[in-house]
Design an enzyme around this catalytic site. Structure first.
Site, PDB file in Angstrom:
ATOM      1  N   GLN A 147       1.597   6.490  -7.038  1.00  0.00           N
ATOM      2  CA  GLN A 147       0.038   7.324  -6.737  1.00  0.00           C
ATOM      3  C   GLN A 147       0.526   8.839  -6.855  1.00  0.00           C
ATOM      4  O   GLN A 147       1.261   9.511  -6.232  1.00  0.00           O
ATOM      5  CB  GLN A 147      -0.109   6.912  -5.278  1.00  0.00           C
ATOM      6  CG  GLN A 147      -1.376   7.534  -4.490  1.00  0.00           C
ATOM      7  CD  GLN A 147      -1.706   7.318  -3.153  1.00  0.00           C
ATOM      8  OE1 GLN A 147      -0.833   7.941  -2.524  1.00  0.00           O
ATOM      9  NE2 GLN A 147      -2.713   6.591  -2.781  1.00  0.00           N
TER      10      GLN A 147
ATOM     11  N   SER B  68       0.792  -1.176  -0.006  1.00  0.00           N
ATOM     12  CA  SER B  68       0.111  -0.165  -0.016  1.00  0.00           C
ATOM     13  C   SER B  68       0.875   1.247  -0.067  1.00  0.00           C
ATOM     14  O   SER B  68       1.972   1.260   0.473  1.00  0.00           O
ATOM     15  CB  SER B  68      -1.031  -0.167   1.322  1.00  0.00           C
ATOM     16  OG  SER B  68      -1.926   0.994   1.189  1.00  0.00           O
ATOM     17  N   PRO B  69       0.362   2.367  -0.495  1.00  0.00           N
ATOM     18  CA  PRO B  69       1.242   3.562  -0.536  1.00  0.00           C
ATOM     19  C   PRO B  69       1.154   3.894   0.808  1.00  0.00           C
ATOM     20  O   PRO B  69       0.332   4.105   1.775  1.00  0.00           O
ATOM     21  CB  PRO B  69       0.257   4.673  -1.252  1.00  0.00           C
ATOM     22  CG  PRO B  69      -0.712   3.585  -2.029  1.00  0.00           C
ATOM     23  CD  PRO B  69      -0.852   2.450  -1.634  1.00  0.00           C
TER      24      PRO B  69
ATOM     25  N   ARG C 292      -7.947   5.856  -5.612  1.00  0.00           N
ATOM     26  CA  ARG C 292      -8.269   5.605  -4.114  1.00  0.00           C
ATOM     27  C   ARG C 292      -9.419   6.593  -3.715  1.00  0.00           C
ATOM     28  O   ARG C 292      -9.198   7.743  -3.821  1.00  0.00           O
ATOM     29  CB  ARG C 292      -6.921   5.445  -3.392  1.00  0.00           C
ATOM     30  CG  ARG C 292      -7.252   5.713  -2.048  1.00  0.00           C
ATOM     31  CD  ARG C 292      -5.959   5.626  -1.033  1.00  0.00           C
ATOM     32  NE  ARG C 292      -5.541   4.051  -0.812  1.00  0.00           N
ATOM     33  CZ  ARG C 292      -4.519   3.490   0.081  1.00  0.00           C
ATOM     34  NH1 ARG C 292      -4.107   4.375   0.935  1.00  0.00           N
ATOM     35  NH2 ARG C 292      -4.214   2.263  -0.320  1.00  0.00           N
TER      36      ARG C 292
ATOM     37  N   TYR D 153      -7.314  14.908   1.160  1.00  0.00           N
ATOM     38  CA  TYR D 153      -6.303  15.823   0.264  1.00  0.00           C
ATOM     39  C   TYR D 153      -7.254  16.499  -0.826  1.00  0.00           C
ATOM     40  O   TYR D 153      -8.550  16.231  -0.633  1.00  0.00           O
ATOM     41  CB  TYR D 153      -5.129  14.988  -0.335  1.00  0.00           C
ATOM     42  CG  TYR D 153      -4.248  14.141   0.799  1.00  0.00           C
ATOM     43  CD1 TYR D 153      -3.852  15.068   1.584  1.00  0.00           C
ATOM     44  CD2 TYR D 153      -4.121  12.867   0.661  1.00  0.00           C
ATOM     45  CE1 TYR D 153      -2.873  14.571   2.610  1.00  0.00           C
ATOM     46  CE2 TYR D 153      -3.242  12.250   1.828  1.00  0.00           C
ATOM     47  CZ  TYR D 153      -2.646  13.258   2.604  1.00  0.00           C
ATOM     48  OH  TYR D 153      -2.231  12.665   3.639  1.00  0.00           O
TER      49      TYR D 153
ATOM     50  N   GLY E 117      -0.152  -2.179   4.307  1.00  0.00           N
ATOM     51  CA  GLY E 117       0.885  -1.204   4.349  1.00  0.00           C
ATOM     52  C   GLY E 117       1.823  -1.474   5.433  1.00  0.00           C
ATOM     53  O   GLY E 117       2.818  -2.164   5.375  1.00  0.00           O
ATOM     54  N   ARG E 118       1.430  -1.172   6.970  1.00  0.00           N
ATOM     55  CA  ARG E 118       2.090  -1.374   7.818  1.00  0.00           C
ATOM     56  C   ARG E 118       2.835  -2.735   8.124  1.00  0.00           C
ATOM     57  O   ARG E 118       3.829  -2.772   8.707  1.00  0.00           O
ATOM     58  CB  ARG E 118       1.408  -0.952   9.454  1.00  0.00           C
ATOM     59  CG  ARG E 118       1.212   0.413   9.400  1.00  0.00           C
ATOM     60  CD  ARG E 118       0.332   0.650  10.756  1.00  0.00           C
ATOM     61  NE  ARG E 118       0.142   2.318  10.673  1.00  0.00           N
ATOM     62  CZ  ARG E 118      -0.960   2.753  10.270  1.00  0.00           C
ATOM     63  NH1 ARG E 118      -1.947   2.136   9.331  1.00  0.00           N
ATOM     64  NH2 ARG E 118      -1.111   4.218  10.360  1.00  0.00           N
TER      65      ARG E 118
END
Length: 794
Positions: free
Chosen positions: A498, A420-421, A627, A579, A721-722
């Site tokens: 992305q 994941s970004p 996304r 964003y 991700g993490r």
């Protein structure tokens, strides 16, 4: 070890249901000198419902606390190990589950007798005195008076309850048909999907719960507007149910017991205790019946509360310890229950799902039961699930679902795992350096099918922090090309770009210096759809005008072209997390009065303009995805219903996939965190929007989670991700853990491709042990199979 001497107490219990009775009995066992009085507003022979279900964990706690009572209960139990699911003319049996149930009426009678034997005073058909008066005259007051608790209402300003009335209607019935297993009857009717939850509770009867969405209930004509007083069943509805489910009842009777249509209410409280007053059971919390029994939770509460009072001489300390111990357990249960009840509310979404995958979907709906759980308990069923998944994808391979290939547009991915970004905030003037090469290169070598960059910003003013990467210069493009080339030359992974603009969340410090906190100096102007700050400390953004929008669109296009030149395989447009493009979509951030604000159609207008412009600049043979934040987790924000329309709009404009995240749109959000907590939003979009793949993301921490999500049809791909920060080679390690030999290890790493030996130990500490005795097994056994470790129905 000798029991610790505890202070004798005068105890008032409001509510004579199983939770209140069990607590009173436990306290009298601990010290017969305790003065325990129960007030119950109903007569002793009044009870509602039919059977109650217990897990082996709960039964173990009861046995440790009171083996005599546990033995008495065991004599009445019906036990079974299978779940039967009846769907679209097929019946599927899944074994190895392990359940126990008994008649609610019998349980209540046993507890009443236990209290009489121990000297508990019970006032039946008697409303309790005022809760404040009880607090003054007793050492402890226990509110065990159910979902409509008067004790809770008396101190509403302290407990601060929230009551969430849900969308399904259900009716609790009984039948003389003794099921041999837990039954799910999924019935397609002219009005929509109805379902039955059925299970045996004795050798003479079963519980028969009928449930359906309120819209189906209305269309079926059950909404007659009639109100029934307490103790009076809706006989007209019961007769209609007998007719509708005649095939399932197979000539047997269905019985009512104060049976009327109900809407489940999820009860939560900010606090469970106040001074010497404490809530237990449904007064404190509720969990939907589809994952177990409220009686079970109430008795577990009582067991924990008695134990804490046994261990602490001070009442306040004991109640604090009780809440600290039970709240995490209950909240975890409520999260699972929420997922389960929402699944049943939306069961119509799955009406066309292939039967084996539907069954797997149903069994894993709460995210507590997973593919590995089911394989341990019933390997034959797991094999059928694997085969059904492979058939649905047109594949012959029996590889784990996560290692099945996937085509995204014209892009072939070797597996369904995406890195994941994740923003690293480690660039200099927007240029990615050696850190990014190692970071992304290691993830590509680690086995994932697709590795995503962090949000790459389209301009200096579009950065989140000074450490964000960009693509507004050729120098940045060339540095990205170095990273892309490494991924392509040294791995079989694909790499995606992305692109985004920070909007009103820009000009902030690096994450580890204070996430979302403004820079102390060197700030730049932030912009947004409206002059509304993200959080209390955020600057007020300037509202963009037409010239700003044209300029920003051109910056997106220029960045996309540089990304194509750098060799990226895929582009993701970032329209999530508050964003710039995300804030246009959200009514919380977008309060414009022109054609770019107001309705969802208007709020979509600018993000779609940007998408179209970028799609035109991005090579046609390379996929482009989006996304989104599927919910704002805030009042008056976007919901999952808006997310479906947002996804549908982007797909109509050519998006190859929707990457489904949530939140981060406002600092006032209240997310419902938990295991795979964002997956239901992906699930909804996948089943309601056609023409594009769906990516699930959010607290997906294990390969078992990934396989479960894919096999159930909740998503096509999973972005993690993490977990990849913890282990860059997580995907390869997942292959080794599953003993899958088809993963492509770099030749340099192949010596480590086999799973190392591991050892596992489990320890269980009884919560409260007063006496020990071995109880003979005199259960009612139904469809008996050799014992396997049970798992709660969820």
């Amino acid at each position: 070890m000798a029991a610790k001497k505890i202070a004798t107490k005068k105890i008032a219990v409001v509510g004579g249901g199983p939770g209140g009775l069990y607590f009173a009995a436990l306290m009298k066992q601990l010290d017969p000198a305790h003065d325990v009085t129960i007030w119950e507003r109903d007569a002793p022979d009044v009870t509602f419902g039919f059977g109650v279900v217990f897990s082996d964990e709960t039964l173990g706690g009861i046995e440790n606390a009171d083996p005599e009572f546990a033995d008495t209960m065991a004599r009445r139990f019906a036990r079974w190990t299978d779940i039967d699911i009846h769907y679209r003319g097929e019946s599927h049996t899944v074994g190895g589950q392990g359940f126990a149930a008994m008649s609610r009426k019998e349980l209540l009678g046993l507890l009443q007798q236990r209290c009489r034997d121990l000297g508990v005073v019970v006032h039946y058909s008697t409303p309790a005195p005022d809760a404040e008066l009880l607090r003054r005259s007793h050492d402890l007051v226990v509110g065990a008076d159910g979902v409509n608790s008067l004790v809770r209402q008396s101190f509403e300003d302290v407990f601060r309850p929230t009551l969430d009335r849900r969308h399904n209607k259900y009716m609790w019935l009984g039948t003389d048909l003794v099921f041999e297993a837990f039954q799910f009857f999924i019935k397609d009717t002219p009005w929509g999907t109805m379902q039955v939850h059925g299970y045996p509770y004795s050798d003479s009867g079963s519980t028969f719960i009928v449930e359906m969405h309120e819209d189906v209930w209305r269309r079926a004509g059950f909404d007659t507007g009639e109100q029934f007083p307490p103790g009076v069943s809706d006989e007209r509805a019961v007769e209609r149910i007998r007719e509708l489910f005649a095939e399932e009842l197979a000539g047997h009777q269905v019985f009512a017991n104060n049976s009327k249509w109900l809407s489940f209410t999820t009860v939560r409280n900010d606090r469970w205790h106040h001074g010497n007053l404490v809530l237990v059971g449904d007064a404190a919390h509720t969990a939907h019946f589809s994952i177990g029994s409220g009686t079970k939770l109430a008795m577990e509460d009582s067991l924990a509360l008695a134990a804490c009072l046994h261990e602490h001489r001070d009442v306040e300390a004991a109640l604090t310890a009780y809440e600290a111990e039970r709240r995490p357990v209950v909240e975890s249960t409520q999260r699972a229950a929420q997922a389960s009840l929402e699944w049943f509310e939306n069961i119509g979404m799955y009406a066309e799902q292939e039967p084996t995958r539907f069954c797997f979907n149903l069994l894993t709906r709460s995210r507590r039961i997973t593919y590995d759980n089911l394989r341990t308990r019933d390997s034959e069923f797991a094999d059928r699930v694997d085969a059904a998944f492979a058939a649905s994808q047109g594949l012959q391979s029996t590889a784990p679902a996560m290692f099945q290939p996937f085509r995204l547009g014209q892009l072939e991915l070797k597996n369904r795992v995406i890195v994941s970004p994740m923003d690293m905030y480690s660039a200099v003037d927007g240029v990615p350096g050696d850190f990014h090469l190692v970071h992304l290169g290691s993830k590509a070598l680690g086995g994932a099918g697709l590795v995503m960059t962090e949000m790459v910003c389209i301009s200096p003013e579009g950065r989140i922090t000074p450490g964000c990467t960009g693509l507004w210069s050729d120098e940045q493009r060339d540095s990205w090309e170095r990273i892309v080339s490494f991924v392509h030359e040294r791995s079989t992974a694909r790499i995606g770009l992305q692109l985004g603009h920070s909007g009103r969340k820009g000009s902030t410090r690096l994450m580890w210096e204070g996430m979302d906190e403004p820079l102390p100096d060197g700030n730049w102007e932030t912009v947004g759809p409206s002059p509304l700050p993200y959080g209390p400390a955020s600057p007020v953004p300037r509202s963009v005008d037409r010239d700003d929008m044209d300029r920003i669109t051109a910056e997106f296009v220029a960045a996309a072209r540089r990304g194509a030149e750098a060799g990226f395989d895929l582009l993701e447009l970032h329209c999530a997390h508050g964003y710039l493009l995300s804030s246009f979509l959200s009514p919380i951030a977008n309060q414009r009065t022109d054609i770019y604000g107001g309705s969802l159609e208007n709020r979509l207008r600018y993000p779609l303009e940007v998408f179209d412009a970028v799609r035109g600049a991005w090579p046609a043979e390379r996929p482009m995805i989006v996304r989104i934040s599927a919910t704002d987790w805030a009042p008056d924000g976007n919901t999952e219903h808006d997310a479906v329309e947002i996804a549908r709009a982007f797909v109509a404009h050519g998006a190859n996939a929707i990457d489904v995240s949530t939140g981060q749109v406002t600092a006032d959000e209240r997310p419902a965190y938990g295991r795979s907590y964002q997956t239901p939003f992906a699930d909804r979009i996948r089943h309601e929007v056609t023409g594009a793949a769906v990516i699930a993301v959010g607290a997906i921490a294990s390969y078992d989670d990934v396989n479960s999500i894919l096999l159930a049809g909740r998503a096509d791909l999973c972005a993690i991700g993490r977990t990849h920060l913890y282990d860059p080679h997580w995907t390869l390690h997942a292959a080794a853990e599953q003993e899958y030999r088809g993963a492509e290890w770099p030749v340099q790493f192949q010596a480590g491709s086999r799973k190392p030996p591991t050892a596992r130990t489990d320890a269980i500490r009884p919560r409260l042990s007063l006496l020990r005795a071995d109880a003979p097994d005199r259960d009612v056994h139904l469809r008996w199979t050799p014992h396997r470790e049970p798992v709660a129905l969820s």
